[in-house]
Design an enzyme around this catalytic site. Structure first.
Site, PDB file in Angstrom:
ATOM      1  N   HIS A 455     -52.334  79.426  33.717  1.00 27.26           N
ATOM      2  CA  HIS A 455     -51.150  79.892  32.979  1.00 27.26           C
ATOM      3  C   HIS A 455     -51.463  81.078  32.071  1.00 27.26           C
ATOM      4  CE1 HIS A 455     -46.992  79.350  32.274  1.00 27.26           C
ATOM      5  NE2 HIS A 455     -46.963  78.044  32.466  1.00 27.26           N
ATOM      6  N   ASP A 459     -46.881  83.746  34.046  1.00 29.41           N
ATOM      7  CA  ASP A 459     -45.926  82.700  33.682  1.00 29.41           C
ATOM      8  C   ASP A 459     -45.321  82.095  34.946  1.00 29.41           C
ATOM      9  OD1 ASP A 459     -46.323  83.100  30.937  1.00 29.41           O
ATOM     10  OD2 ASP A 459     -44.905  84.767  30.925  1.00 29.41           O
TER      11      ASP A 459
END
Length: 484
Positions: A455, A459
């Site tokens: 992450h 995104d």
């Protein structure tokens, strides 16, 4: 230790293995004390955290000592063997001689020519009594107590070695070829259970002995495999005795517990997975896709003639096309510099299960390969993984991983990212399922796709876009034509 005239010993140490590796486990010795070896002949098979490789010796002469039993871990720089050589070294294939070895000591690499078959030097009668004791004392002082052979016969062998190296050894040499097995782990399994491999008839190609052959022989003999192959240097847990004497033909009680060392490839995988979990904040998204058209396209390709195209190669081609659109996922995080490093090439790893554990071979420049080239490279690396001949270079440098866990008969998974990469695409099994196709309920071939990603590099929008594009290519292979 006294040597014959003109003889001297050279010590060959475990060479620098590269790739940051600092130790290796001895899996199988390929020579014995007293064997005559040639320059660059493999003398020992070792397992590192990267692969199983054979180590060639840069000297030619007679092996006078070995250091370490099978199953022992040695650090880089530790002695492996000592070789008694003459003042002049024999050159392979000629009567000429030279004074230097090959200098070729990197693991997995030797000369381009195949090494000559090793010959056993005729052993002299071993000395006895005080002579043997004196010889052993001298060997202990020379090798610091690490040699695995008594030094008393070594002097006698060294005396005969001078004649052998000069091509004047008396008596005929004998062959001592190993029993052909598919893996060193199979050999170790037989040894741990006291099974003589020479009594078996292998069911593999050309009589190759498979693991199933050993297990069948153990079952026939009334005993199962006592433990998974592990280093013999570690003591096994004793079995718990039964409450009464076992009847003839009955099996013994199962061990209370079995401890398997986390070492070699399995230990390296454990460390890497643990590091991935500690350092990477991963997330997973998934989607079901109708793979009917992809399967039809593959069938049509293979029906047209030429090399067969594998499903994994088509999925790899889809991955590289998706990474061209979403390059954020072909990257890594430099935590110290606090930077995301994006790669210009796609070196595609694929997870493969082997007898020695999970390995991830890497297809170099996968983005520049077509389906035929990808199929051939997958096949080569898979076979190398099965036989334990993958090199450290085959297992490092990946930028993205494709994990086809559908071969295990499961639909979905949330795999751990192959550190230090940033993402992994998982593919489940392709099975017939009810599916709404063109407004009607139909039975279609459906697959679940999952993307686990770091992450920190992107995104959910980028990850979702990547996965949706992969699913679109699976459902409509014609979408790939835009990138060809």
């Amino acid at each position: 230790m006294a040597h014959a005239s003109g003889m001297h010993s050279l010590e060959f140490k475990l060479p620098d293995l590269g790739e940051g590796l600092t130790e290796a486990e001895i899996v199988r010795w390929l020579v014995e004390v007293g064997d005559l070896v040639t320059i660059d002949q493999p003398v020992v098979e070792v397992e590192t955290a990267k692969a199983m490789v054979e180590v060639p010796c840069p000297y030619g002469g007679v092996v006078t000592a070995r250091f370490g039993e099978e199953g022992t871990e040695l650090p880089v720089g530790a002695p492996l063997i000592t070789v008694a050589v003459g003042e002049k070294q024999p050159t392979a294939g000629t009567g000429d001689t030279g004074t230097e070895g090959s200098g070729n000591v990197l693991v997995g690499y030797g000369t381009s020519e195949a090494p000559a078959r090793r010959r056993r030097v005729r052993r002299e009668r071993p000395v006895s009594g005080a002579s043997a004791t004196a010889g052993q004392t001298g060997a202990a002082g020379a090798a610091n107590g690490r040699a695995d052979a008594a030094a008393a016969p070594v002097d006698a062998r060294a005396a005969g070695a001078a004649a052998a190296v000069d091509g004047q050894a008396g008596g005929p040499a004998t062959e001592d070829g190993p029993v052909p097995v598919i893996s060193p782990l199979v050999r170790r399994l037989a040894r741990q259970n006291g099974l003589d491999l020479r009594e078996l008839t292998g069911s593999g190609p050309d009589g190759l002995i498979l693991r199933a052959d050993v297990e069948d022989a153990l079952r026939t003999a009334g005993r199962g495999a006592t433990a998974a192959p592990a280093a013999e240097a570690h003591p096994r847990v004793p079995q718990t005795p039964g409450p009464a004497l076992a009847a003839p033909g009955s099996t013994t009680a199962a061990p209370a517990e079995v401890r398997t060392p986390l070492k070699g490839i399995r230990g390296a995988v454990a460390d890497k997975l643990a590091r991935s979990r500690r350092e990477i904040p991963d997330a997973t998204c998934w989607v079901d896709a109708d793979a009917t058209e992809l399967m039809r396209a593959r069938t049509a390709m293979n029906a047209a003639g030429g090399p067969k195209i594998s499903l994994l190669a088509l999925l790899a081609r889809i991955c590289t096309a998706a990474l061209a659109r979403f390059p954020e996922l072909n990257s890594t995080v430099d935590a110290e510099a606090r930077e995301v490093v994006r790669f210009g090439q796609v070196h595609l790893g694929f997870a493969a299960q082997t007898d020695r554990g999970l390995v991830v071979p890497v297809v170099r420049d996968a983005h520049a390969r077509d389906a035929e080239s990808l199929t051939a490279e997958f096949a080569r690396l898979t076979e190398a993984g099965r036989t334990g001949t993958l090199t450290p270079g085959d297992l490092t440098g990946g930028t993205f991983t494709l994990n086809n866990y559908g071969v295990f008969g499961v639909d979905g998974s949330t795999p751990i990212i192959n550190h230090p990469e940033a993402a992994m695409l998982g593919v489940g099994r392709i099975v017939p399922k009810p599916w709404v196709h063109e407004g009607e309920l139909a039975v279609r071939k459906v697959v679940q796709l999952s993307l686990t990603f770091d992450h920190r590099v992107c995104d959910g929008g980028v990850a979702g876009g990547f996965l949706r594009y992969v699913a679109d290519c699976v459902e409509q292979p014609a979408v790939l034509l835009r990138t060809l």
